[in-house]
Design a protein around this motif. Structure first.
Motif, PDB file in Angstrom:
ATOM      1  N   ASP A   1      -7.777  -3.448 -13.132  1.00 17.63           N
ATOM      2  CA  ASP A   1      -6.999  -3.649 -14.366  1.00 17.63           C
ATOM      3  C   ASP A   1      -7.372  -4.956 -15.062  1.00 17.63           C
ATOM      4  N   GLY A   2      -8.430  -5.604 -14.601  1.00 15.03           N
ATOM      5  CA  GLY A   2      -8.825  -6.899 -15.170  1.00 15.03           C
ATOM      6  C   GLY A   2      -8.412  -8.025 -14.237  1.00 15.03           C
ATOM      7  N   GLN A   3      -8.462  -9.262 -14.793  1.00 11.35           N
ATOM      8  CA  GLN A   3      -8.138 -10.433 -13.954  1.00 11.35           C
ATOM      9  C   GLN A   3      -6.637 -10.570 -13.757  1.00 11.35           C
ATOM     10  N   VAL A   4      -6.240 -10.815 -12.535  1.00 11.96           N
ATOM     11  CA  VAL A   4      -4.816 -11.057 -12.247  1.00 11.96           C
ATOM     12  C   VAL A   4      -4.676 -12.472 -11.670  1.00 11.96           C
ATOM     13  N   PRO A   5      -3.893 -13.339 -12.365  1.00 18.90           N
ATOM     14  CA  PRO A   5      -3.691 -14.680 -11.815  1.00 18.90           C
ATOM     15  C   PRO A   5      -2.648 -14.634 -10.707  1.00 18.90           C
ATOM     16  N   LEU A   6      -2.938 -15.314  -9.607  1.00 20.27           N
ATOM     17  CA  LEU A   6      -1.933 -15.362  -8.543  1.00 20.27           C
ATOM     18  C   LEU A   6      -2.024 -16.672  -7.768  1.00 20.27           C
ATOM     19  N   ILE A   7      -1.073 -16.841  -6.869  1.00 18.54           N
ATOM     20  CA  ILE A   7      -1.038 -18.066  -6.069  1.00 18.54           C
ATOM     21  C   ILE A   7      -1.316 -17.712  -4.611  1.00 18.54           C
ATOM     22  N   LEU A   8      -2.184 -18.508  -3.988  1.00 23.66           N
ATOM     23  CA  LEU A   8      -2.494 -18.299  -2.571  1.00 23.66           C
ATOM     24  C   LEU A   8      -2.144 -19.572  -1.799  1.00 23.66           C
TER      25      LEU A   8
ATOM     26  N   SER B   1       3.588  -1.754  -3.758  1.00 25.09           N
ATOM     27  CA  SER B   1       2.189  -1.531  -3.406  1.00 25.09           C
ATOM     28  C   SER B   1       1.281  -2.032  -4.541  1.00 25.09           C
ATOM     29  N   HIS B   2       1.662  -1.735  -5.775  1.00 23.66           N
ATOM     30  CA  HIS B   2       0.907  -2.169  -6.945  1.00 23.66           C
ATOM     31  C   HIS B   2       0.910  -3.697  -7.037  1.00 23.66           C
ATOM     32  N   PHE B   3       2.065  -4.285  -6.794  1.00 23.73           N
ATOM     33  CA  PHE B   3       2.218  -5.742  -6.876  1.00 23.73           C
ATOM     34  C   PHE B   3       1.382  -6.458  -5.811  1.00 23.73           C
ATOM     35  N   LEU B   4       1.330  -5.863  -4.609  1.00 23.06           N
ATOM     36  CA  LEU B   4       0.674  -6.570  -3.496  1.00 23.06           C
ATOM     37  C   LEU B   4      -0.846  -6.356  -3.443  1.00 23.06           C
ATOM     38  N   GLN B   5      -1.333  -5.287  -4.141  1.00 24.07           N
ATOM     39  CA  GLN B   5      -2.785  -5.008  -4.081  1.00 24.07           C
ATOM     40  C   GLN B   5      -3.666  -6.212  -4.466  1.00 24.07           C
TER      41      GLN B   5
ATOM     42  N   LYS C   1      14.796 -16.122  -8.220  1.00 23.41           N
ATOM     43  CA  LYS C   1      15.203 -14.830  -8.792  1.00 23.41           C
ATOM     44  C   LYS C   1      14.082 -13.824  -8.617  1.00 23.41           C
ATOM     45  N   PHE C   2      14.467 -12.536  -8.548  1.00 22.86           N
ATOM     46  CA  PHE C   2      13.488 -11.477  -8.316  1.00 22.86           C
ATOM     47  C   PHE C   2      12.299 -11.553  -9.293  1.00 22.86           C
ATOM     48  N   GLU C   3      12.603 -11.763 -10.583  1.00 24.42           N
ATOM     49  CA  GLU C   3      11.535 -11.759 -11.598  1.00 24.42           C
ATOM     50  C   GLU C   3      10.623 -12.987 -11.504  1.00 24.42           C
ATOM     51  N   ASN C   4      11.035 -13.996 -10.719  1.00 21.58           N
ATOM     52  CA  ASN C   4      10.196 -15.206 -10.603  1.00 21.58           C
ATOM     53  C   ASN C   4       9.415 -15.272  -9.295  1.00 21.58           C
ATOM     54  N   ILE C   5       9.495 -14.189  -8.511  1.00 18.84           N
ATOM     55  CA  ILE C   5       8.891 -14.211  -7.168  1.00 18.84           C
ATOM     56  C   ILE C   5       7.400 -14.591  -7.213  1.00 18.84           C
ATOM     57  N   ALA C   6       6.615 -13.942  -8.097  1.00 25.94           N
ATOM     58  CA  ALA C   6       5.165 -14.200  -8.103  1.00 25.94           C
ATOM     59  C   ALA C   6       4.865 -15.655  -8.426  1.00 25.94           C
ATOM     60  N   ARG C   7       5.709 -16.291  -9.275  1.00 29.72           N
ATOM     61  CA  ARG C   7       5.473 -17.669  -9.702  1.00 29.72           C
ATOM     62  C   ARG C   7       6.003 -18.692  -8.705  1.00 29.72           C
TER      63      ARG C   7
END
Ligand code: 0O2
Length: 224
Positions: free
Chosen positions: A134-141, A9-13, A65-71
């Motif tokens: 929590d400030g700016q969060v970089p992500l990919i859309l 939930s925290h990750f997807l917000q 890998k799980f830890e690379n999912i966001a990237r």
């Protein structure tokens, strides 16, 4: 960190915030075109954030890998824009690429290079910094830009994939491929009709109402 301990939930917000924010921004662009009485290349804008199961499925399928999912999983947050004509798809892509709040990482043109399945759409993979508590969060859309014909095909093929748990029978697969060719022909013909209309009518001014009439309620601002 593994899937069970992970706070999805925290990750997807931030993705929820980013997708919702972009839907509003793109609705804003639509309104601006309308207020100017100008032809708008955008018809419908929607979005979605993938579910944890779907993210894990995809990560497994593309070997991330799980830890690379966001990237490395690019379509966790998706914004879809539907247009009337193919030329509008590319116009919208240019609009997005010229924005200062996003940075193009990759362009996947499944219109010029349709997928094996018959899927057609233009995908822009963009970097975006979303503001959170929590400030700016970089992500990919992932922005998926397509015509109504492309969307009609994709939504039916998508539901068949779901129905047959990704194993669509071969005969249906072949028919879907032919339907995709037919949809591409329809897009071409509609585009050509659009060109003729533009030549007959000149500039693409489509609304004859007074733009000032709408001005005050442009963004449905809650007034104080
Ligand atoms: P949903 O329900 O939208 O979340 P892949 O995912 O490996 O097949 P690839 O090359 O990684 O495709 O494509 P990309 O650019 O990451 O796009 C993934 C999304 O594009 C998909 O998300 C679909 O929305 C759409 N898409 C891609 N290929 C097809 C296709 O052959 N048919 C249809 N109907 N849609 C497609 P999801 O997770 O599949 O679906």
């Amino acid at each position: 960190m593994n899937n069970k301990e992970f706070n999805w939930s925290h990750f997807l917000q931030p993705y929820e915030l980013a997708v919702e924010g972009f839907i509003l921004k793109i609705e804003g662009i639509k309104k601006q075109y309308q207020l100017r009485g100008a032809y708008c290349p955008i018809e419908i804008v929607t979005g979605r954030v993938k579910t944890p199961d779907s993210i894990l499925d995809k990560a497994k399928r593309i070997n991330v890998k799980f830890e690379n999912i966001a990237r490395e999983v690019y379509d966790i947050g998706g914004v879809r824009i539907t247009c009337k004509y193919i030329e509008d798809v590319y116009k919208v892509a240019e609009l997005l690429k010229s924005r200062k709040d996003v940075k193009l990482l990759e362009e996947r043109d499944y219109i010029k290079n349709r997928k094996e399945s018959g899927y057609r759409s233009l995908h822009l993979i963009m970097k975006y910094n979303v503001e959170t508590i929590d400030g700016q969060v970089p992500l990919i859309l992932e922005f998926q830009i397509r015509t109504h014909a492309m969307h009609f095909w994709a939504s039916i093929e998508h539901s068949l994939k779901y129905k047959y748990r990704k194993n669509i029978p071969e005969t249906l697969k072949e028919r879907l491929k032919s339907a995709s060719v037919a949809a591409a022909k329809l897009d071409e013909e509609m585009s050509s009709i659009h060109q003729v209309i533009k030549e007959l009518e000149g500039d693409e001014k489509i609304i004859d109402q007074d733009p000032l009439e709408n001005e005050l309620s442009m963004f449905d601002i809650k007034k104080w």
